[in-house]
Design an enzyme around this catalytic site. Structure first.
Site, PDB file in Angstrom:
ATOM      1  N   GLU A   9      -2.136  -5.112  -1.866  1.00 13.97           N
ATOM      2  CA  GLU A   9      -1.927  -6.209  -0.761  1.00 13.97           C
ATOM      3  C   GLU A   9      -2.179  -7.481  -1.073  1.00 13.97           C
ATOM      4  OE1 GLU A   9       0.193  -5.237   1.754  1.00 13.97           O
ATOM      5  OE2 GLU A   9       0.152  -3.030   2.116  1.00 13.97           O
TER       6      GLU A   9
ATOM      7  N   ASP B  93      -9.695  -0.610   4.121  1.00 17.48           N
ATOM      8  CA  ASP B  93      -8.533  -1.056   4.896  1.00 17.48           C
ATOM      9  C   ASP B  93      -8.821  -1.408   6.335  1.00 17.48           C
ATOM     10  OD1 ASP B  93      -5.796  -1.486   5.570  1.00 17.48           O
ATOM     11  OD2 ASP B  93      -5.216   0.089   4.177  1.00 17.48           O
TER      12      ASP B  93
ATOM     13  N   ASP C   4      -2.981   3.299   7.936  1.00 21.27           N
ATOM     14  CA  ASP C   4      -1.834   3.538   7.292  1.00 21.27           C
ATOM     15  C   ASP C   4      -1.716   5.131   7.101  1.00 21.27           C
ATOM     16  OD1 ASP C   4      -1.857   1.002   6.625  1.00 21.27           O
ATOM     17  OD2 ASP C   4      -2.713   1.245   4.456  1.00 21.27           O
TER      18      ASP C   4
ATOM     19  N   ASP D 159      -7.359  -1.989  -0.016  1.00 22.34           N
ATOM     20  CA  ASP D 159      -6.473  -2.838   0.526  1.00 22.34           C
ATOM     21  C   ASP D 159      -7.229  -4.083   0.834  1.00 22.34           C
ATOM     22  OD1 ASP D 159      -4.958  -4.408   2.246  1.00 22.34           O
ATOM     23  OD2 ASP D 159      -4.031  -2.604   3.277  1.00 22.34           O
TER      24      ASP D 159
ATOM     25  N   HIS E 157      -6.519  -1.142   8.308  1.00 25.91           N
ATOM     26  CA  HIS E 157      -5.362  -0.253   8.817  1.00 25.91           C
ATOM     27  C   HIS E 157      -5.769   1.276   8.242  1.00 25.91           C
ATOM     28  CE1 HIS E 157      -3.699  -4.437   8.229  1.00 25.91           C
ATOM     29  NE2 HIS E 157      -3.216  -4.213   9.481  1.00 25.91           N
TER      30      HIS E 157
ATOM     31  N   HIS F 200       4.457   1.219   4.053  1.00 23.50           N
ATOM     32  CA  HIS F 200       3.067   0.857   3.741  1.00 23.50           C
ATOM     33  C   HIS F 200       1.976   1.431   4.815  1.00 23.50           C
ATOM     34  CE1 HIS F 200       2.175  -3.385   5.268  1.00 23.50           C
ATOM     35  NE2 HIS F 200       2.821  -2.709   5.996  1.00 23.50           N
TER      36      HIS F 200
ATOM     37  N   HIS G  82       0.846  -1.312   0.162  1.00 24.72           N
ATOM     38  CA  HIS G  82       0.096  -0.079   0.036  1.00 24.72           C
ATOM     39  C   HIS G  82       0.801   1.313  -0.050  1.00 24.72           C
ATOM     40  CE1 HIS G  82      -4.220   0.828   0.895  1.00 24.72           C
ATOM     41  NE2 HIS G  82      -4.184   1.571  -0.008  1.00 24.72           N
TER      42      HIS G  82
ATOM     43  N   ASP H  42      -6.767  -6.527   2.499  1.00 25.67           N
ATOM     44  CA  ASP H  42      -6.876  -6.959   3.726  1.00 25.67           C
ATOM     45  C   ASP H  42      -8.179  -6.256   4.914  1.00 25.67           C
ATOM     46  OD1 ASP H  42      -6.011  -4.324   5.204  1.00 25.67           O
ATOM     47  OD2 ASP H  42      -3.968  -5.060   5.312  1.00 25.67           O
TER      48      ASP H  42
HETATM   49  N1  LIG Z   1      -1.121  -1.549   4.118  1.00 20.64           N
HETATM   50  C1  LIG Z   1      -1.027  -2.123   5.472  1.00 20.64           C
HETATM   51  N2  LIG Z   1      -1.587  -3.589   5.324  1.00 20.64           N
HETATM   52  N3  LIG Z   1      -0.547  -1.601   6.380  1.00 20.64           N
HETATM   53  C2  LIG Z   1      -0.388  -2.311   7.708  1.00 20.64           C
HETATM   54  C3  LIG Z   1       0.209  -1.227   8.716  1.00 20.64           C
HETATM   55  C4  LIG Z   1       0.307  -1.992   9.928  1.00 20.64           C
HETATM   56  C5  LIG Z   1       0.778  -1.042  10.914  1.00 20.64           C
HETATM   57  N4  LIG Z   1      -0.031   0.156  11.418  1.00 20.64           N
HETATM   58  C6  LIG Z   1       2.342  -0.279  10.568  1.00 20.64           C
HETATM   59  O1  LIG Z   1       2.442   0.886  10.522  1.00 20.64           O
HETATM   60  O2  LIG Z   1       3.081  -0.970  10.132  1.00 20.64           O
HETATM   61 MN   LIG Z   2      -3.212  -0.615   3.736  1.00 23.05          MN
HETATM   62 MN   LIG Z   3      -4.292  -3.032   5.512  1.00 13.07          MN
END
Ligand SMILES: NC(=[NH2+])NCCC[C@H](N)C(=O)O
Ligand SMILES: [Mn+2]
Ligand SMILES: [Mn+2]
Length: 312
Positions: free
Chosen positions: A281, A132, A136, A236, A134, A149, A109, A238
């Site tokens: 992702e 997402d 990010d 994303d 998350h 990411h 990402h 996920d």
């Molecule tokens: N694009 C993603 N899957 N991001 C996951 C981020 C997980 C966590 N918050 C980090 O800063 O590492």
């Molecule tokens: Mn993401």
């Molecule tokens: Mn994510």
């Protein structure tokens, strides 16, 4: 079959940008996402939907890898991420300038640093809908992992502080044009940022509480009221529950169902405002063959729904 109605685009044409890149995080394999998705037949599926499809092929971004890329503070692979995303921004910009929709296949990402920057050059008031688990939105200060990411949104908003190595990224997003759906794994520092900047976010709690239709309606009304702004959809994979999309690097249980994911894409299509989409992702080297098949299949169908496939 096609229900094309995209009001910012002059013709039903899509430029596909494949970004086989994994440098925004530490797990290998997410760079194989685009090849798998294309192999699975996404481009033909879009043609069948009535789109004219332009695909430059699978570019080799490893040529942009610097020989030395030591950590910048906590950030990892900063120069590599910077070079790749700067190039992606130009590719997205070029597609949009031709009047095409820009579809970017990731890759991790961090690539969205490039995609949304490219979109904002052509559509400076574009809205960003970020689907997402998350947020990010870590900054170089708040990140624990050092994985970029987990940080792209803070750079797009211009709240990351100055990082010379990523100096090409200009603030191009404002909090009122950003909305999240699907969040359930947000770091403490990120929660603070979301609050401080008044960023609208619909976590899985809100999805449970209001239902996906209400959430999507509120999200779209927030960033593009009355269809006033072009929409960039950054998906994303996920965001989906790991039971429906298992092959991804940072799975989090309690995610969107198969239908909730598709509903979001269908509703965004119905606005007619979509100008760019990221599918990020997908990591086809994780889990077993059946899981990879499920994840790649769902990735393709999400894109088709955003580009106008309907159930009836
Ligand atoms: N694009 C993603 N899957 N991001 C996951 C981020 C997980 C966590 N918050 C980090 O800063 O590492
Ligand atoms: Mn993401
Ligand atoms: Mn994510």
């Amino acid at each position: 079959m096609s229900t094309y109605k995209l009001k910012f685009l002059p013709h039903q044409s899509v430029g596909v940008i494949a970004v086989p890149f994994s440098g925004g995080q530490k797990r290998e394999g997410v760079d194989h996402g685009p090849v798998k998705i294309v192999e699975f037949g996404l481009l033909d599926q879009l043609k069948e939907l009535g789109w004219s499809v332009h695909f430059d092929g699978h570019r080799d971004y490893t040529q942009l890898r610097p020989t030395s890329d030591p950590p910048v503070g906590k950030l990892l692979n900063t120069r590599y991420v910077s070079a790749v995303t700067e190039s992606v921004a130009a590719s997205v910009q070029a597609q949009l300038e031709k009047g095409s929709l820009a579809l970017t296949l990731g890759g991790d990402h961090s690539v969205a640093l490039g995609t949304f920057s490219g979109t904002a050059r052509v559509y400076p008031d574009a809205a960003l809908i970020w689907i997402d688990a998350h947020a990010d939105i870590n900054t170089p200060d708040t990140t624990d992992s050092g994985n970029i990411h987990g940080c792209p949104v803070s750079f797009l908003l211009g709240i990351a502080g100055h990082v010379e190595e990523l100096g090409w990224v200009k603030p191009c997003l404002t909090p009122d044009r950003l909305v999240y759906i699907g969040l359930r794994d947000v770091d403490a520092g990120e929660k603070k940022i979301l609050k401080e900047h008044g960023i609208k976010a619909f976590s899985m709690h809100e999805v449970d509480k209001y239902g996906i239709n209400k959430v999507v309606e509120m999200a779209i009304n927030h960033v593009s009221p009355g269809g006033s702004r072009p929409i960039h959809l950054s998906f994303d994979v996920d965001a989906l529950d790991p039971s429906v999309a298992p092959s991804t690097g940072t799975p989090v249980r309690g995610g969107l169902t198969f239908r909730e994911g598709h509903y979001i894409c269908e509703a965004v299509h119905e606005t007619g405002c979509l100008v760019a989409m990221d599918l990020m992702e997908v990591n086809p080297t994780l889990e077993d063959d059946e899981s990879v098949f499920q994840t790649v299949t769902i990735g393709c169908s999400l894109v088709r729904c955003a580009l106008g496939e309907t159930l009836l």
